[in-house]
Design a protein around this motif. Structure first.
Motif, short mmCIF file in Angstrom:
data_model
loop_
_atom_site.label_atom_id
_atom_site.label_comp_id
_atom_site.label_asym_id
_atom_site.label_seq_id
_atom_site.Cartn_x
_atom_site.Cartn_y
_atom_site.Cartn_z
N ASP A 289 12.31 -79.45 -32.02
CA ASP A 289 10.93 -79.72 -31.93
C ASP A 289 10.48 -79.32 -33.58
O ASP A 289 9.76 -80.41 -33.97
CB ASP A 289 9.88 -79.12 -30.82
N LEU A 290 10.95 -78.46 -33.77
CA LEU A 290 10.33 -77.83 -35.37
C LEU A 290 11.47 -77.49 -36.07
O LEU A 290 12.30 -76.84 -35.26
CB LEU A 290 9.14 -76.97 -35.14
N ILE A 291 11.38 -77.67 -37.30
CA ILE A 291 12.48 -77.24 -38.15
C ILE A 291 12.00 -76.56 -39.36
O ILE A 291 11.32 -77.05 -40.09
CB ILE A 291 13.66 -78.43 -38.49
N ALA A 292 12.52 -75.47 -39.57
CA ALA A 292 12.22 -74.91 -41.01
C ALA A 292 13.42 -75.02 -42.00
O ALA A 292 14.64 -74.74 -41.69
CB ALA A 292 12.03 -73.18 -40.77
N THR A 293 13.04 -75.25 -43.21
CA THR A 293 14.05 -75.42 -44.32
C THR A 293 13.46 -74.99 -45.68
O THR A 293 12.31 -74.74 -45.83
CB THR A 293 14.23 -77.16 -44.62
N ALA A 294 14.38 -74.47 -46.76
CA ALA A 294 14.23 -73.96 -47.85
C ALA A 294 15.29 -73.96 -48.53
O ALA A 294 16.11 -75.22 -48.47
CB ALA A 294 13.55 -72.76 -47.63
N LYS A 295 15.78 -73.09 -49.29
CA LYS A 295 17.26 -73.05 -50.15
C LYS A 295 17.63 -73.98 -50.75
O LYS A 295 17.03 -74.48 -51.75
CB LYS A 295 18.07 -72.04 -49.12
N GLY A 296 18.48 -75.02 -49.99
CA GLY A 296 19.14 -75.84 -50.55
C GLY A 296 18.37 -77.09 -50.74
O GLY A 296 18.85 -78.23 -51.32
N ILE A 297 17.05 -77.30 -50.45
CA ILE A 297 16.26 -78.38 -50.51
C ILE A 297 16.01 -78.62 -51.68
O ILE A 297 15.64 -79.70 -52.11
CB ILE A 297 14.93 -77.93 -49.48
N ALA A 298 15.75 -77.80 -52.93
CA ALA A 298 15.24 -78.09 -54.14
C ALA A 298 15.97 -77.49 -55.20
O ALA A 298 15.48 -77.21 -56.30
CB ALA A 298 13.87 -77.62 -54.15
N GLY A 299 17.40 -77.29 -55.15
CA GLY A 299 18.46 -77.03 -56.25
C GLY A 299 18.08 -75.85 -56.96
O GLY A 299 18.08 -75.81 -58.20
N GLY A 300 17.39 -74.96 -56.33
CA GLY A 300 17.02 -73.55 -57.11
C GLY A 300 15.54 -73.20 -57.08
O GLY A 300 15.35 -72.21 -57.69
N LEU A 301 14.66 -74.35 -57.09
CA LEU A 301 13.39 -74.12 -57.13
C LEU A 301 12.78 -73.64 -55.86
O LEU A 301 13.30 -73.99 -54.79
CB LEU A 301 12.24 -75.39 -57.65
N PRO A 302 11.61 -72.94 -55.90
CA PRO A 302 11.18 -72.63 -54.71
C PRO A 302 10.36 -73.38 -53.89
O PRO A 302 9.30 -73.71 -54.20
CB PRO A 302 10.06 -71.26 -55.10
N LEU A 303 10.97 -73.84 -52.51
CA LEU A 303 10.10 -74.66 -52.03
C LEU A 303 10.65 -74.32 -50.41
O LEU A 303 11.91 -74.19 -50.05
CB LEU A 303 10.59 -76.15 -52.12
N GLY A 304 9.67 -74.51 -49.46
CA GLY A 304 10.10 -74.39 -48.02
C GLY A 304 9.36 -75.29 -47.31
O GLY A 304 8.45 -75.86 -47.87
N ALA A 305 9.77 -75.83 -46.05
CA ALA A 305 9.16 -76.89 -45.26
C ALA A 305 9.11 -76.66 -43.93
O ALA A 305 10.06 -75.92 -43.38
CB ALA A 305 9.58 -78.01 -45.63
N VAL A 306 8.21 -76.85 -42.94
CA VAL A 306 8.21 -77.14 -41.63
C VAL A 306 8.19 -78.69 -41.47
O VAL A 306 7.02 -79.37 -41.88
CB VAL A 306 7.18 -76.35 -40.85
N THR A 307 9.04 -79.13 -40.77
CA THR A 307 8.87 -80.53 -40.15
C THR A 307 9.32 -80.52 -38.78
O THR A 307 9.83 -79.88 -38.13
CB THR A 307 10.27 -81.41 -40.78
#
Ligand SMILES: Cc1ncc(COP(=O)(O)O)c(C=O)c1O
Length: 463
Positions: A289-307
């Motif tokens: 239902d919800l998924i948290a992402t970060a790390k591999g999402i942005a090639g080394g720049l700090p980014l996280g997401a909830v989708t």
């Protein structure tokens, strides 16, 4: 000052040791570090990196090390990947920040569109962007509580979800993460994990039996009507690369669906092609239902997401989510570059090829070294669990010794696991195959050096 890249994919893809590890320049930097940096921020291998790209890290002394860590599963597209660098350069020249909550910009929306396209499930989705994995996980809890009006959060043994106070409450391991930092948030309920290697009745029965146990515990000790969300890593990261017994994730997802519980996947480490699928949930056909992402999402720049499902994401009041830097335009440009790189180079297939090289080799190593109790993982997320030969008793000292021997030989491997006895391998998905094979040879040599052959004395260094 030259703007030409000196790192990235153009770096010579070779292992090259020109000094001892760490060399004199790294040691000098280490002395400066010790005077200026808080010791609570630990360093595993004190070689100071000057450039990196493809499958290598080049240090301040000119040593070129094979990278089997990817900065903890971050630079899956390789360090300083061309499209990431180009996107970032372009964006910093235009504007570096406005705050999406004040005056928005296209990059943020484009990343959310990509997340809707790439994450499992074809339902309507929305995303919110943050700065890190921990921040994304915190927001999962907020969103699930807002949606359900319930408070309880179910998590698992061996879980790792971050280092902020709420995510420490969700994280299992006490030392070094939680020690002396409490009190922690209430209404967190920890459940047994389907850990095939350590499941009492064996790996084949692990998934269904563990799911039944978890469901009984929620039913009897928490009450499903009190549970806002069940949060799980589809393959555990820091906790030891535990691939849950087959059937565990689908059974839990079904239970959540039947009881109005938000099923939330922490794909911070497993996401973005790492495991040979865009997201690890796909291996068992589970749609969170919800998924948290970060790390591999942005090639080394700090980014996280909830989708997540639009109806869940839309249940938070306007203004309830955000932060000054969340979805920073430079990080969004990097993410768009990383996502295009994954697609153009078909890094999902590359991760599967890495598995096809690593898995048989590690199994073969296990046959020769009784210190290896288990080999597991998916894609380019592989691990060996190290035990006292002839038992399942964890052996963290040998694990550390093998890791150190690898480091001295010029291959960066990481350790993990609740018992500190798991050696984990997370090469960049763009690593050339000859470097991958050379890294495996060095790991093989390290086992021979440290663990010896059965019946021979082991050299054990202090961790
Ligand atoms: C599964 C998982 N969740 C959350 C986190 C926390 O992410 P961050 O370090 O970006 O806060 C990590 C980091 O290792 C992780 O592996």
């Amino acid at each position: 000052m030259s703007l030409e890249p000196t790192g990235g994919p153009a770096l010579a893809q070779e292992r090259r040791l020109v000094t001892e590890i760490p060399g004199p320049r790294s040691r000098a930097l280490l002395a400066r570090r010790e005077a200026a940096v808080a010791p609570g921020v630990a360093t595993m291998l004190p070689v100071f990196v000057a450039r990196a790209g493809g499958g290598v890290l080049v240090d301040a002394d000119g040593n070129s090390l094979i990278d089997f860590g990817s900065g903890i599963a971050v630079v899956s597209v390789g360090n300083a990947a061309d499209r990431v660098v180009a996107g970032v350069r372009d964006q910093v020249g235009q504007f570096t920040h406005t705050c999406f909550m004040i005056t928005p910009y296209e990059g943020y929306v484009a990343v959310c569109e990509e997340l809707a396209r790439l994450t499992p499930g074809d339902h309507e989705k929305r995303s919110a962007l943050f700065n890190s994995g921990a921040e994304a996980v915190e927001n999962i809890v907020k969103i699930a509580r807002a949606r359900t009006g319930r408070q309880a959060v179910v998590v698992f043994d061996h879980a790792y979800h971050g280092r902020t106070n709420l995510t420490l409450a969700l994280t299992a391991k006490y030392m070094p993460y939680k020690h002396s930092f409490g009190p922690f948030a209430p209404e967190i309920y920890r459940m047994p994990m389907a850990y095939p290697y350590r499941w009492p009745t064996g790996p084949d029965r692990c998934g269904p039996e563990a799911a039944a146990e978890v469901i009984t515990l929620i039913d009897k000790q928490v009450g499903p009507e009190n549970v806002a969300c069940l949060l799980i890593e589809p393959i555990q990261g820091e906790g030891g690369f535990v691939v849950p017994g087959e059937g565990f994730l689908p059974a839990l997802a079904e239970y959540c669906g039947a009881n109005g519980i938000v099923f939330a996947a922490d794909e911070v480490q497993t996401g973005f092609a790492r495991t040979g699928a865009w997201f690890a949930c796909e291996h068992e056909g589970v749609v969170p239902d919800l998924i948290a992402t970060a790390k591999g999402i942005a090639g080394g720049l700090p980014l996280g997401a909830v989708t997540g499902r639009a109806e869940i994401m839309d249940s938070v009041h306007v203004g309830g989510l955000g932060g000054t830097y969340g979805g920073n335009p430079v990080a969004c440009a990097a993410a768009l570059g990383a996502i295009r790189t994954i697609e153009e180079l078909d890094l999902v297939a590359a991760a599967r090829r890495i598995e096809a090289v690593m898995l048989p080799r590690l199994h073969e190593l296990k046959r020769r070294h009784p210190a290896i109790g288990d080999v597991r993982g998916r894609g380019a997320m592989m691990a060996v669990e190290i035990v006292e030969p002839g038992s399942t008793a964890p052996d963290p000292a040998t694990t550390q010794a093998v890791a150190r021997t690898c480091h001295q030989a010029g291959v960066v491997v990481l350790t993990c696991g609740t018992f500190g006895n798991v050696l984990r391998f997370l090469p960049p998905l763009v690593i050339p195959e000859d470097l991958l094979t050379e890294g495996l040879d060095l790991i093989d040599d390290a086992f021979a050096q440290v663990a010896g052959r059965p019946g021979h004395d082991r050299v054990v260094t202090a961790s």
